[in-house]
Design a protein around this motif. Structure first.
Motif, PDB file in Angstrom:
ATOM      1  N   PHE A 141      19.088   2.109  -6.488  1.00 25.77           N
ATOM      2  CA  PHE A 141      19.259   3.239  -5.564  1.00 25.77           C
ATOM      3  C   PHE A 141      19.010   2.793  -4.132  1.00 25.77           C
ATOM      4  CE2 PHE A 141      17.391   6.597  -3.014  1.00 25.77           C
ATOM      5  CZ  PHE A 141      18.357   7.594  -3.115  1.00 25.77           C
ATOM      6  N   ALA A 142      17.920   2.039  -3.920  1.00 24.29           N
ATOM      7  CA  ALA A 142      17.564   1.595  -2.567  1.00 24.29           C
ATOM      8  C   ALA A 142      18.664   0.731  -1.969  1.00 24.29           C
ATOM      9  CB  ALA A 142      16.248   0.818  -2.602  1.00 24.29           C
ATOM     10  N   LEU A 143      19.205  -0.184  -2.753  1.00 26.64           N
ATOM     11  CA  LEU A 143      20.247  -1.083  -2.252  1.00 26.64           C
ATOM     12  C   LEU A 143      21.501  -0.300  -1.888  1.00 26.64           C
ATOM     13  CD1 LEU A 143      20.967  -3.982  -1.638  1.00 26.64           C
ATOM     14  CD2 LEU A 143      21.734  -4.247  -4.006  1.00 26.64           C
ATOM     15  N   ASN A 144      21.860   0.673  -2.721  1.00 29.97           N
ATOM     16  CA  ASN A 144      23.050   1.483  -2.445  1.00 29.97           C
ATOM     17  C   ASN A 144      22.839   2.331  -1.193  1.00 29.97           C
ATOM     18  OD1 ASN A 144      24.958   3.952  -2.892  1.00 29.97           O
ATOM     19  ND2 ASN A 144      25.685   2.379  -4.287  1.00 29.97           N
ATOM     20  N   PHE A 161      11.312   8.995  -1.387  1.00 30.10           N
ATOM     21  CA  PHE A 161      10.681   8.288  -0.275  1.00 30.10           C
ATOM     22  C   PHE A 161      11.688   7.361   0.399  1.00 30.10           C
ATOM     23  CE2 PHE A 161       8.361   4.546   1.329  1.00 30.10           C
ATOM     24  CZ  PHE A 161       7.672   5.169   2.360  1.00 30.10           C
ATOM     25  N   TYR A 162      12.471   6.620  -0.395  1.00 38.47           N
ATOM     26  CA  TYR A 162      13.506   5.764   0.175  1.00 38.47           C
ATOM     27  C   TYR A 162      14.489   6.584   1.011  1.00 38.47           C
ATOM     28  CZ  TYR A 162      12.305   1.645  -2.661  1.00 38.47           C
ATOM     29  OH  TYR A 162      11.682   0.548  -3.206  1.00 38.47           O
ATOM     30  N   GLY A 215       0.816  -1.214   0.000  1.00 37.26           N
ATOM     31  CA  GLY A 215       0.000   0.000   0.000  1.00 37.26           C
ATOM     32  C   GLY A 215       0.844   1.255   0.000  1.00 37.26           C
ATOM     33  N   LYS A 216       1.962   1.231   0.712  1.00 39.93           N
ATOM     34  CA  LYS A 216       2.835   2.402   0.752  1.00 39.93           C
ATOM     35  C   LYS A 216       3.428   2.674  -0.628  1.00 39.93           C
ATOM     36  CE  LYS A 216       3.576   4.473   3.864  1.00 39.93           C
ATOM     37  NZ  LYS A 216       2.952   5.737   4.350  1.00 39.93           N
ATOM     38  N   PHE A 217       3.809   1.614  -1.339  1.00 37.23           N
ATOM     39  CA  PHE A 217       4.314   1.806  -2.696  1.00 37.23           C
ATOM     40  C   PHE A 217       3.240   2.419  -3.591  1.00 37.23           C
ATOM     41  CE2 PHE A 217       7.701  -1.484  -1.822  1.00 37.23           C
ATOM     42  CZ  PHE A 217       8.768  -0.641  -2.060  1.00 37.23           C
ATOM     43  N   ARG A 218       2.010   1.915  -3.490  1.00 38.12           N
ATOM     44  CA  ARG A 218       0.917   2.478  -4.281  1.00 38.12           C
ATOM     45  C   ARG A 218       0.722   3.955  -3.952  1.00 38.12           C
ATOM     46  NH1 ARG A 218      -1.630  -2.438  -2.808  1.00 38.12           N
ATOM     47  NH2 ARG A 218      -2.867  -1.347  -1.213  1.00 38.12           N
ATOM     48  N   ALA A 270      14.901  -0.483   4.415  1.00 34.05           N
ATOM     49  CA  ALA A 270      15.551  -1.684   4.931  1.00 34.05           C
ATOM     50  C   ALA A 270      14.546  -2.817   5.123  1.00 34.05           C
ATOM     51  CB  ALA A 270      16.245  -1.372   6.255  1.00 34.05           C
ATOM     52  N   ALA A 271      13.372  -2.490   5.677  1.00 29.37           N
ATOM     53  CA  ALA A 271      12.362  -3.518   5.925  1.00 29.37           C
ATOM     54  C   ALA A 271      11.805  -4.080   4.622  1.00 29.37           C
ATOM     55  CB  ALA A 271      11.230  -2.941   6.772  1.00 29.37           C
TER      56      ALA A 271
END
Length: 212
Positions: A173-176, A104-105, A75-78, A113-114
């Motif tokens: 991007f998120a992983l980095n 957002f990330y 839902g947060k992604f949406r 992380a979660a």
């Protein structure tokens, strides 16, 4: 009545839906710190500033809680993707979707992380929860992109490709960001990622890339 009993009475007066929301948010924080295996119900209850009995009053099992956590993540992604829709042309919309997710990330390190942990854990367990989260995010992106191209329709495959490229760049991007936690570098990498998307879109759609 001792302090624990009084806390329980007060806590039970809070609507169950609010309490479940508290436990979901607490679970995200605990998963971000301790991973799935370390996300015990006791730690989650402590993070929510509630006693363990109340958590079990709201949820029959840890699995039931985690089902809601997965739905929360989806839902947060949406929500983020929909809020990032500039109601503009296809190219501007694509780049804003990417920027919206990356911003957002950047501002939600625990969620990042979660989410990474939940999706990778689901894959290791051969479960479809992670796939459902990913599929729902992609479909939201595709829906926004289709809306942006309504005046100048493009092939569905192009929409699919744009959504995939946005997801791939956002994932990188998120992983980095998760690995290094360097905000200054992450801010620069956001611009780099968007320039990569612009160049790909220009080549794919036959338009001039946007100047940063």
């Amino acid at each position: 009545m001792d302090a624990l009993q009084w806390e329980d009475v007060v806590a039970r007066r809070i609507p169950a839906a609010q309490r479940r929301s508290d436990f979901i948010n607490a679970a995200v924080e605990v998963i971000a710190i301790h991973g799935i295996e370390g996300a015990t119900t006791r730690r989650i209850a402590e993070q929510a500033q509630a006693n363990l009995a109340l958590l079990h009053y709201c949820y029959d099992s840890k699995e039931d809680l985690f089902a809601d956590v997965y739905e929360f993540v989806a839902g947060k992604f949406r929500e983020v993707l929909t809020a990032s829709d500039p109601h503009s042309d296809l190219m501007a919309t694509a780049r804003q979707l990417l920027r919206g997710v990356m911003e957002f990330y950047l501002e939600s390190a625990s969620f990042t992380a979660a989410a990474l942990e939940l999706i990778s854990w689901a894959g290791r367990q051969h479960g479809n929860r992670g796939i459902e989260v990913y599929d729902q995010a992609l479909e939201t992106a595709r829906a926004v992109l289709r809306g942006a191209s309504s005046d100048h329709p493009v092939e569905p495959e192009i929409i699919n490709q744009i959504a995939y490229v946005i997801a791939a760049l956002a994932d990188g991007f998120a992983l980095n960001w998760f690995t290094y936690g360097d905000r200054s570098a992450a801010t620069e990498q956001m611009d780099i990622s968007i320039s990569v998307l612009d160049s790909w879109l220009a080549a794919r759609l036959g338009t001039a890339p946007v100047e940063l």
